[in-house]
Design a protein around this motif. Sequence first.
Motif, PDB file in Angstrom:
ATOM      1  N   GLY A 253       0.794  -1.220   0.000  1.00  0.00           N
ATOM      2  CA  GLY A 253       0.000   0.000   0.000  1.00  0.00           C
ATOM      3  C   GLY A 253       0.822   1.264   0.000  1.00  0.00           C
ATOM      4  N   PHE A 254       2.146   1.137  -0.083  1.00  0.00           N
ATOM      5  CA  PHE A 254       2.978   2.338  -0.147  1.00  0.00           C
ATOM      6  C   PHE A 254       4.154   2.090  -1.093  1.00  0.00           C
ATOM      7  N   VAL A 255       4.678   3.197  -1.642  1.00  0.00           N
ATOM      8  CA  VAL A 255       5.808   3.137  -2.560  1.00  0.00           C
ATOM      9  C   VAL A 255       6.765   4.276  -2.215  1.00  0.00           C
ATOM     10  N   SER A 256       7.952   4.220  -2.766  1.00  0.00           N
ATOM     11  CA  SER A 256       8.914   5.297  -2.524  1.00  0.00           C
ATOM     12  C   SER A 256       8.442   6.585  -3.186  1.00  0.00           C
ATOM     13  N   LYS A 257       9.014   7.702  -2.757  1.00  0.00           N
ATOM     14  CA  LYS A 257       8.625   8.987  -3.323  1.00  0.00           C
ATOM     15  C   LYS A 257       8.907   9.030  -4.832  1.00  0.00           C
ATOM     16  N   ALA A 258      10.033   8.439  -5.219  1.00  0.00           N
ATOM     17  CA  ALA A 258      10.383   8.434  -6.641  1.00  0.00           C
ATOM     18  C   ALA A 258       9.356   7.632  -7.441  1.00  0.00           C
ATOM     19  N   LYS A 259       8.960   6.467  -6.912  1.00  0.00           N
ATOM     20  CA  LYS A 259       7.954   5.645  -7.603  1.00  0.00           C
ATOM     21  C   LYS A 259       6.596   6.323  -7.594  1.00  0.00           C
ATOM     22  N   THR A 277       5.159  17.851  -3.542  1.00  0.00           N
ATOM     23  CA  THR A 277       5.586  17.929  -2.141  1.00  0.00           C
ATOM     24  C   THR A 277       4.390  17.909  -1.193  1.00  0.00           C
ATOM     25  N   ILE A 278       3.318  18.631  -1.552  1.00  0.00           N
ATOM     26  CA  ILE A 278       2.124  18.649  -0.705  1.00  0.00           C
ATOM     27  C   ILE A 278       1.495  17.262  -0.611  1.00  0.00           C
ATOM     28  N   LEU A 279       1.403  16.549  -1.742  1.00  0.00           N
ATOM     29  CA  LEU A 279       0.845  15.193  -1.716  1.00  0.00           C
ATOM     30  C   LEU A 279       1.715  14.249  -0.896  1.00  0.00           C
ATOM     31  N   GLU A 280       3.028  14.339  -1.074  1.00  0.00           N
ATOM     32  CA  GLU A 280       3.934  13.454  -0.332  1.00  0.00           C
ATOM     33  C   GLU A 280       3.859  13.702   1.172  1.00  0.00           C
ATOM     34  N   LYS A 281       3.660  14.964   1.545  1.00  0.00           N
ATOM     35  CA  LYS A 281       3.544  15.278   2.970  1.00  0.00           C
ATOM     36  C   LYS A 281       2.211  14.819   3.541  1.00  0.00           C
ATOM     37  N   GLU A 282       1.136  14.996   2.776  1.00  0.00           N
ATOM     38  CA  GLU A 282      -0.199  14.614   3.244  1.00  0.00           C
ATOM     39  C   GLU A 282      -0.346  13.100   3.379  1.00  0.00           C
ATOM     40  N   PHE A 283       0.237  12.351   2.423  1.00  0.00           N
ATOM     41  CA  PHE A 283       0.054  10.899   2.413  1.00  0.00           C
ATOM     42  C   PHE A 283       1.344  10.150   2.771  1.00  0.00           C
ATOM     43  N   ALA A 284       2.173  10.803   3.574  1.00  0.00           N
ATOM     44  CA  ALA A 284       3.439  10.185   3.983  1.00  0.00           C
ATOM     45  C   ALA A 284       3.183   8.954   4.845  1.00  0.00           C
ATOM     46  N   TYR A 286       4.596   7.065   7.790  1.00  0.00           N
ATOM     47  CA  TYR A 286       5.559   7.325   8.853  1.00  0.00           C
ATOM     48  C   TYR A 286       6.186   6.048   9.406  1.00  0.00           C
ATOM     49  N   VAL A 287       5.659   4.898   9.021  1.00  0.00           N
ATOM     50  CA  VAL A 287       6.262   3.635   9.469  1.00  0.00           C
ATOM     51  C   VAL A 287       7.558   3.382   8.706  1.00  0.00           C
ATOM     52  N   VAL A 288       7.504   3.607   7.387  1.00  0.00           N
ATOM     53  CA  VAL A 288       8.697   3.460   6.548  1.00  0.00           C
ATOM     54  C   VAL A 288       9.037   4.838   5.992  1.00  0.00           C
ATOM     55  N   PRO A 289      10.128   5.449   6.440  1.00  0.00           N
ATOM     56  CA  PRO A 289      10.470   6.811   5.999  1.00  0.00           C
ATOM     57  C   PRO A 289      10.664   6.897   4.479  1.00  0.00           C
ATOM     58  N   GLU A 290      10.404   8.091   3.962  1.00  0.00           N
ATOM     59  CA  GLU A 290      10.602   8.395   2.544  1.00  0.00           C
ATOM     60  C   GLU A 290       9.701   7.567   1.614  1.00  0.00           C
ATOM     61  N   THR A 291       8.540   7.153   2.122  1.00  0.00           N
ATOM     62  CA  THR A 291       7.571   6.448   1.282  1.00  0.00           C
ATOM     63  C   THR A 291       6.224   7.160   1.355  1.00  0.00           C
ATOM     64  N   VAL A 292       5.350   6.852   0.401  1.00  0.00           N
ATOM     65  CA  VAL A 292       4.039   7.510   0.316  1.00  0.00           C
ATOM     66  C   VAL A 292       2.955   6.444   0.276  1.00  0.00           C
ATOM     67  N   ASN A 293       1.897   6.650   1.045  1.00  0.00           N
ATOM     68  CA  ASN A 293       0.773   5.720   1.103  1.00  0.00           C
ATOM     69  C   ASN A 293      -0.186   6.065  -0.045  1.00  0.00           C
ATOM     70  N   TYR A 294      -0.013   5.384  -1.164  1.00  0.00           N
ATOM     71  CA  TYR A 294      -0.834   5.708  -2.341  1.00  0.00           C
ATOM     72  C   TYR A 294      -2.270   5.217  -2.194  1.00  0.00           C
TER      73      TYR A 294
END
Length: 411
Positions: A253-259, A277-284, A286-294
């Motif tokens: 359910g999550f991928v890296s910021k680059a992906k 940046t706003i999307l990455e911050k909103e859906f960050a 926090y369990v795995v740093p530098e990833t986004v919960n898509y």
Amino acid sequence: AEYMGRSGLVSKHHFITSLSIAGLSLSQPEMDMLFAKYESENKPGSIKWLEFADHIDEVFTTKRLEKQPALTLTTTQKILSKKSFELEPQVTPEVEAVLNKIHILVKTRGILLPPFFQDFDRHNTGRITTTQFQQVLARHQLQLYPPEVQLLLECYREIRTRDINYRRFIQDVDATENRSTLTKLPTIKANKTYYPTITTTNIYGEAVSTLLPADGLDTNNLQNILEWIAVKCKRDGIRLKEFFIDADRLRKGFVSKAKFRSGLASAKVVLDEKGYTILEKEFANYVVPETVNYVDLLTRVDKLTSNIVMSPTSSPMKSQIPAALTHEEEQVLNKVTTRINTRRINPKPYFQDFDKIRKERVTPTQFASVMDKVQLALPPAEMDILMSMFMDQRGDINYIRFCQTVDPNPL
């Protein structure tokens, strides 16, 4: 080759066949020159193939070199320099001007030329036919005049095969920017016909251009971004999930910021740096740093999408056939329909091979490729007429509408 008593002779027929098997395609005048040179004096009609082969091998080695260790060898370059080969046509100032024009269009539109040529070059030879080359130019709508196209054909047509060397063409287009002679070329003025824009409305009903990132959206507000993504997905039939799951092999359910950014870009959801940046911050995540919960993003977008009602007449991406067809359009459509009904062809599966995520549209090059594959190819002018009937304002072809029109009752 067929030996005649190990005499080093073969018939003219076998000589031609052997050269053909070796991939050497010679014209009749060239073949006659070889016959005149290597025809046996004692046995007319037979060719001294062994002497011919020895002369060819001189480029690589010298026979019986072990008996002449002090012999001065002639390099391959010197041997080739003695021969009279036809050189490929050089890029003239006129061709340079056409390349400059194409370079400007390719750069401003973000066009990738190689994939369109490679669709026709299945064996990766770097060459395609003249007709295929013209089709690619037409698909890109480069607005070239017939004399300009003829200049390109003459410059990049290979002498032996008469095919077009598209790799050299692409290299010259890419190199145009760095050539010192570029400043001496005629100036190509930007024209409205060269840079078509697609005008639509954003969520506020304001007219904007789809060539701008995020349709000119103010990306400082998260809700604005989400609403814009929802409208775009609804309008263009985009399934965002399909662009993320390939990067999420374990379905976490999550991928890296680059992906995450790559997935949005692949779906043609293009934002500026602030928006990402706003999307990455909103859906960050926090369990795995530098990833986004898509998954959270998809949930929010789906809720907004379910509340959007698109007017049947408001979608700029809708492809429709005019109620009254012109005489040319009717002729082309009847020709394709007749062929399909006669041969009982169902082209839809071939289109779906290109449409992996079922967007119900393909690119003009893919459309032409399918038509060629199912033996429904048309001359370039008629193909342009056919595609214009089913082309949306994005420039893609609605193949579902095409299939329903030409064959409403497929097998």
